[in-house]
Design an enzyme around this catalytic site. Structure first.
Site, PDB file in Angstrom:
ATOM      1  N   GLY A  35      87.301  98.678  40.188  1.00  0.00           N
ATOM      2  CA  GLY A  35      87.335  98.618  38.809  1.00  0.00           C
ATOM      3  C   GLY A  35      86.582  97.210  38.202  1.00  0.00           C
ATOM      4  CB  VAL A 165      76.384  98.184  30.315  1.00  0.00           C
ATOM      5  CG1 VAL A 165      76.329  99.684  30.327  1.00  0.00           C
ATOM      6  CG2 VAL A 165      76.086  97.646  28.796  1.00  0.00           C
ATOM      7  CG  ASN A 166      80.408  98.647  35.571  1.00  0.00           C
ATOM      8  OD1 ASN A 166      79.676  98.409  36.582  1.00  0.00           O
ATOM      9  ND2 ASN A 166      81.665  98.833  35.818  1.00  0.00           N
ATOM     10  NE  ARG A 168      80.600 102.851  38.386  1.00  0.00           N
ATOM     11  CZ  ARG A 168      79.742 101.694  38.505  1.00  0.00           C
ATOM     12  NH1 ARG A 168      78.729 101.947  38.029  1.00  0.00           N
ATOM     13  NH2 ARG A 168      80.137 100.625  39.188  1.00  0.00           N
ATOM     14  CE  LYS A 193      75.405  92.220  35.414  1.00  0.00           C
ATOM     15  NZ  LYS A 193      75.903  93.721  35.969  1.00  0.00           N
ATOM     16  CD  GLU A 198      74.363  98.736  33.653  1.00  0.00           C
ATOM     17  OE1 GLU A 198      75.450  98.977  34.470  1.00  0.00           O
ATOM     18  OE2 GLU A 198      74.344  97.560  33.339  1.00  0.00           O
ATOM     19  N   GLY A 256      80.363  94.835  43.794  1.00  0.00           N
ATOM     20  CA  GLY A 256      80.929  93.708  43.119  1.00  0.00           C
ATOM     21  C   GLY A 256      79.963  92.756  42.839  1.00  0.00           C
ATOM     22  CB  ALA A 257      76.505  91.849  43.668  1.00  0.00           C
ATOM     23  N   GLY A 258      77.472  92.217  40.823  1.00  0.00           N
ATOM     24  CA  GLY A 258      77.332  91.867  39.337  1.00  0.00           C
ATOM     25  C   GLY A 258      78.707  91.306  38.760  1.00  0.00           C
ATOM     26  CG  ASP A 259      82.145  93.592  39.023  1.00  0.00           C
ATOM     27  OD1 ASP A 259      81.428  94.015  37.970  1.00  0.00           O
ATOM     28  OD2 ASP A 259      82.605  94.465  39.876  1.00  0.00           O
TER      29      ASP A 259
HETATM   30  P1  ATP Z   1      76.923  95.788  41.167  1.00  0.00           P
HETATM   31  O1  ATP Z   1      76.988  97.039  40.263  1.00  0.00           O
HETATM   32  O2  ATP Z   1      76.411  96.331  42.505  1.00  0.00           O
HETATM   33  O3  ATP Z   1      78.139  95.229  41.264  1.00  0.00           O
HETATM   34  P2  ATP Z   1      74.969  94.856  39.369  1.00  0.00           P
HETATM   35  O4  ATP Z   1      73.921  96.040  39.658  1.00  0.00           O
HETATM   36  O5  ATP Z   1      75.772  94.716  38.297  1.00  0.00           O
HETATM   37  O6  ATP Z   1      76.026  95.129  40.612  1.00  0.00           O
HETATM   38  P3  ATP Z   1      72.861  93.373  40.629  1.00  0.00           P
HETATM   39  O7  ATP Z   1      71.765  93.074  40.085  1.00  0.00           O
HETATM   40  O8  ATP Z   1      73.094  94.305  41.996  1.00  0.00           O
HETATM   41  O9  ATP Z   1      74.117  93.445  39.506  1.00  0.00           O
HETATM   42  O10 ATP Z   1      73.650  91.834  41.265  1.00  0.00           O
HETATM   43  C1  ATP Z   1      74.044  90.742  40.319  1.00  0.00           C
HETATM   44  C2  ATP Z   1      73.485  89.489  40.898  1.00  0.00           C
HETATM   45  O11 ATP Z   1      73.939  89.245  42.208  1.00  0.00           O
HETATM   46  C3  ATP Z   1      71.991  89.481  40.797  1.00  0.00           C
HETATM   47  O12 ATP Z   1      71.415  89.031  39.544  1.00  0.00           O
HETATM   48  C4  ATP Z   1      71.764  88.356  42.050  1.00  0.00           C
HETATM   49  O13 ATP Z   1      71.639  87.217  41.840  1.00  0.00           O
HETATM   50  C5  ATP Z   1      72.722  88.502  43.089  1.00  0.00           C
HETATM   51  N1  ATP Z   1      72.451  89.531  43.936  1.00  0.00           N
HETATM   52  C6  ATP Z   1      72.579  90.947  44.192  1.00  0.00           C
HETATM   53  N2  ATP Z   1      72.091  91.500  45.208  1.00  0.00           N
HETATM   54  C7  ATP Z   1      71.676  90.583  45.962  1.00  0.00           C
HETATM   55  C8  ATP Z   1      71.017  90.396  47.365  1.00  0.00           C
HETATM   56  N3  ATP Z   1      70.750  91.304  48.138  1.00  0.00           N
HETATM   57  N4  ATP Z   1      70.541  89.168  47.643  1.00  0.00           N
HETATM   58  C9  ATP Z   1      70.786  88.068  46.785  1.00  0.00           C
HETATM   59  N5  ATP Z   1      71.368  87.946  45.650  1.00  0.00           N
HETATM   60  C10 ATP Z   1      71.827  89.206  45.141  1.00  0.00           C
END
Ligand code: ATP
Length: 320
Positions: A35, A165-166, A168, A193, A198, A256-259
């Site tokens: 989540g 937005v996230n 789904r 963001k 998206e 979780g990268a985006g979060d």
């Molecule tokens: P998710 O839905 O997987 O949580 P997201 O699609 O909302 O993520 P991403 O663009 O994948 O967001 O990642 C958010 C930020 O994390 C990116 O702007 C970047 O700075 C960093 N990031 C993500 N993936 C990588 C990667 N493979 N290497 C380096 N930085 C990364």
């Protein structure tokens, strides 16, 4: 530090014990807390800030487990409700070998969808310096009404509104409805963001350029961000726009990268909104947020891989 209140869904993700398989091929699943809004709350706290989660869980073992995870991580649960009837939502999630994420949701209805406006903890919402939300809570009532009311209460008390937005797609009745409803609160947010995917979905164009992003700009916005995975992010402010690179890391699982990125940004902005108007300082904060996102991709799962300040500083010192 100011309070970041995150509103929306928290659920159980079931993730295959083996990577690169389809849901049908998976030999077994491990449970993980999921989540996006809950992840953001934990991300803020892990970096040294203060946060609370607002949402509804099932009054079942999984719901109590999730509330326990928030508490163990120092996130306030005074805004968490438990539904006596519906179960905590489940999502089976896999990253297939072609890199596509595959979801299967068990949520009909999930407890998260049943939060009512009357159940909102108004004192908590009024104490928010930032109120953060996504779009999953907009899909059905009563959660949708609770979402709209919570935004209004927080806004009236002077909170900054943040929207990730996230998307789904599977949870919406149609693409058109998703686009329409996601955009229906576009002018309510100060910070938005979106990811590159998206951006394409919302504009209906393949392009991920400035022109395309600017078509989503509104005068009501203070900052629009487009994240680009390993390529960092693009930012659009009232009087500037630009790009910030991320860091090179060995990616294991991007969940979780985006979060993590959003949590890092909000944790800084909550105590200093001037960042949103000062490009130089904003770039420093976005670089920090990119480092957080990058670190989060280096381990399996979202919550276990959200970084502490020390981890971020050590990646930033290493550079790249
Ligand atoms: P998710 O839905 O997987 O949580 P997201 O699609 O909302 O993520 P991403 O663009 O994948 O967001 O990642 C958010 C930020 O994390 C990116 O702007 C970047 O700075 C960093 N990031 C993500 N993936 C990588 C990667 N493979 N290497 C380096 N930085 C990364």
């Amino acid at each position: 530090s100011g309070l970041v209140v995150c509103f929306g869904e928290m659920l159980i993700d079931f993730v295959p014990t083996e990577s690169g398989v389809s849901l049908a091929e998976a030999p077994g699943f491990l449970k993980a807390a999921g989540g996006a809004p809950a992840n953001v709350a934990i991300a803020v706290k892990r970096l040294g800030g203060r946060s609370a989660f607002v949402g509804k869980l099932g009054d079942d073992e999984f719901g109590r487990m999730l509330a326990g995870i928030l508490e163990e991580n120092g996130v306030s649960t005074v805004g968490v409700n438990f539904d006596k009837g519906a179960r905590t939502a489940l999502a089976y999630v896999t990253l297939r070998s072609d890199g596509e994420r595959e979801f299967m949701f068990y949520r009909n209805p999930g407890a998260d969808m049943l939060l009512t406006p009357e159940e909102l903890n108004l004192d908590l919402l009024k104490s928010a310096k930032i109120f953060h939300f996504g779009s999953i809570s907009l899909i059905v009532d009563p959660c949708r009404s609770a979402h709209i009311k919570a935004m209004e209460v927080a806004r009236e008390s002077g909170a900054l509104l943040s929207y990730d937005v996230n998307l789904r797609e599977l949870l919406w009745p149609s693409k058109e409805e998703a686009r329409k409803q996601i955009l229906s609160i576009w002018d309510k947010a100060d910070i938005i963001k979106i990811s590159d995917v998206e951006l394409q979905f919302l504009t209906g164009s393949d392009k991920i350029d400035d022109e395309s992003a600017m078509s989503l700009w509104r005068p009501t916005l203070k900052l629009l961000l487009v994240t680009l995975g390993e390529n960092g992010c693009n930012y659009y402010g009232k009087s500037f726009m630009g790009h910030v690179d991320s860091f090179r890391v060995d990616q294991v699982d991007t969940t979780g990268a985006g979060d993590s990125f959003v949590g890092a940004l909000l944790g800084k902005v909550v105590d200093d909104q001037g960042i949103l108007e000062d490009e130089k300082r904003l770039r420093e904060v976005l670089r920090f947020a990119c480092a957080c996102g990058a670190i989060t991709t280096t381990k399996k799962g979202a919550i276990p891989s959200l970084p502490t300040q020390d981890q971020v500083f050590s990646l930033m010192k290493k550079g790249c």
